[in-house]
Design a protein around this motif. Structure first.
Motif, PDB file in Angstrom:
ATOM      1  N   CYS A  73      42.581  44.271  36.157  1.00  0.00           N
ATOM      2  CA  CYS A  73      41.966  43.930  34.865  1.00  0.00           C
ATOM      3  C   CYS A  73      41.638  45.217  34.128  1.00  0.00           C
ATOM      4  CB  CYS A  73      40.697  43.099  35.074  1.00  0.00           C
ATOM      5  SG  CYS A  73      39.908  42.540  33.530  1.00  0.00           S
ATOM      6  N   GLU A 118      37.868  37.278  27.408  1.00  0.00           N
ATOM      7  CA  GLU A 118      39.091  37.781  28.021  1.00  0.00           C
ATOM      8  C   GLU A 118      40.219  37.749  27.000  1.00  0.00           C
ATOM      9  OE1 GLU A 118      39.935  36.741  32.258  1.00  0.00           O
ATOM     10  OE2 GLU A 118      38.331  35.263  31.949  1.00  0.00           O
ATOM     11  N   ALA A 125      45.790  41.089  31.644  1.00  0.00           N
ATOM     12  CA  ALA A 125      44.447  40.579  31.365  1.00  0.00           C
ATOM     13  C   ALA A 125      43.499  41.723  31.019  1.00  0.00           C
ATOM     14  CB  ALA A 125      43.916  39.806  32.571  1.00  0.00           C
ATOM     15  N   ARG A 139      38.675  38.213  38.975  1.00  0.00           N
ATOM     16  CA  ARG A 139      40.001  38.837  38.843  1.00  0.00           C
ATOM     17  C   ARG A 139      40.158  40.030  39.771  1.00  0.00           C
ATOM     18  NH1 ARG A 139      43.330  37.254  34.900  1.00  0.00           N
ATOM     19  NH2 ARG A 139      42.538  35.904  33.235  1.00  0.00           N
ATOM     20  N   TRP A 140      39.082  40.739  40.082  1.00  0.00           N
ATOM     21  CA  TRP A 140      39.197  41.939  40.908  1.00  0.00           C
ATOM     22  C   TRP A 140      38.416  41.872  42.218  1.00  0.00           C
ATOM     23  CZ3 TRP A 140      36.661  42.133  36.089  1.00  0.00           C
ATOM     24  CH2 TRP A 140      35.265  42.227  36.142  1.00  0.00           C
TER      25      TRP A 140
END
Length: 262
Positions: A194, A217, A225, A255-256
């Motif tokens: 991201c 986002e 993204a 996401r991470w």
């Protein structure tokens, strides 16, 4: 040469009573001597002013005779040509000059922290120092996101405009294309899960967003993204914005985070 009779006929038609040739003309009558004598100069003595002056009747100004060109011997008489007024040029519609937008001014730094990359606005235009309040706040954000709080540099800062002088286009569109190509090239070397866009210049010239994109986002072609955050200075000036940021981070950090990559 023309005979004397025809020459006089031309002069009578042009109402020329007296004339002198510049050279001796063959077949011409002899000149009258009284016309060749020089005229006597007028006396310069002052004339006494009369006591009573009878006003002279008003006379109309004589009409100017048209200038008549004496034809040279053997030349055909010219015909009068009427002067035609020149036509006025048609007005040319002036097109408004294209005014280019002034170049924006910003400084951005690309960083890497764990599986995330960060494009951060530099509040002072200079690289972060360890004791800068903005850098300390950035470290707090990274710890809250579960990322290393000592981000690594990815290239030199991007300062816009690039050139102080020159004719190169440095408007907003040129800045957007440059920043996006710069970020895409760096992330191709070191991919990330991201990309954080911290600050309005990063959001505008990398994600094509605006202040309404905070805590949302975004998807950037060629990058993937992204997460848009308010600038560090704005967060320090308006601490109430941090609450909305923490709530958005709880959603985006998937996401991470480790479970997302397992």
């Amino acid at each position: 040469m023309i005979p004397e009779q025809r020459r006089r006929a031309y002069l009578d038609a042009m109402q020329v009573a007296t004339w002198l040739p510049r050279t001796e003309l063959p077949f011409a009558a002899a000149s009258r001597l009284e016309l060749l004598e020089p005229q006597q100069e007028e006396s310069c003595e002052p004339v006494p002013e009369p006591v009573a002056v009878t006003p002279a009747p008003v006379r109309e100004a004589p009409l100017e005779r048209p200038k008549i060109e004496i034809p040279r011997p053997g030349a055909q008489p010219r015909q009068a040509v009427a002067e035609v007024p020149a036509a006025e040029p048609e007005p040319v519609e002036e097109k408004p000059a294209r005014v280019s937008a002034p170049p924006p001014r910003f400084s951005l730094q690309l960083l890497c922290a764990g599986d995330c990359a960060l494009l951060v606005e530099l509040p002072t235009g200079q690289p972060f120092q360890s004791r800068d309040p903005a850098y300390i706040l950035l470290k707090d954000l990274l710890r809250a996101a579960g990322l290393p709080d000592s981000p690594q540099l990815l290239g030199e800062p991007v300062r816009w405009p690039l050139l102080v002088r020159g004719n190169m286009d440095q408007g907003p569109q040129a800045a957007l294309e440059f920043v996006q190509s710069f970020v895409a090239a760096r992330l191709e070397e070191q991919p990330s899960a991201c990309l954080w866009l911290v600050g309005l210049p990063a959001i505008r010239f990398a994600g094509e967003g605006d202040e309404h994109s905070y805590n949302r986002e975004l998807q950037i072609e060629g990058v993937g993204a992204c997460w848009a955050l308010p600038g560090l200075e704005l967060l320090m000036e308006e601490p109430a914005r941090k609450r909305e940021l923490w709530q958005a981070m709880r959603r985006v950090r998937l996401r991470w985070s480790a479970p997302a990559h397992s």
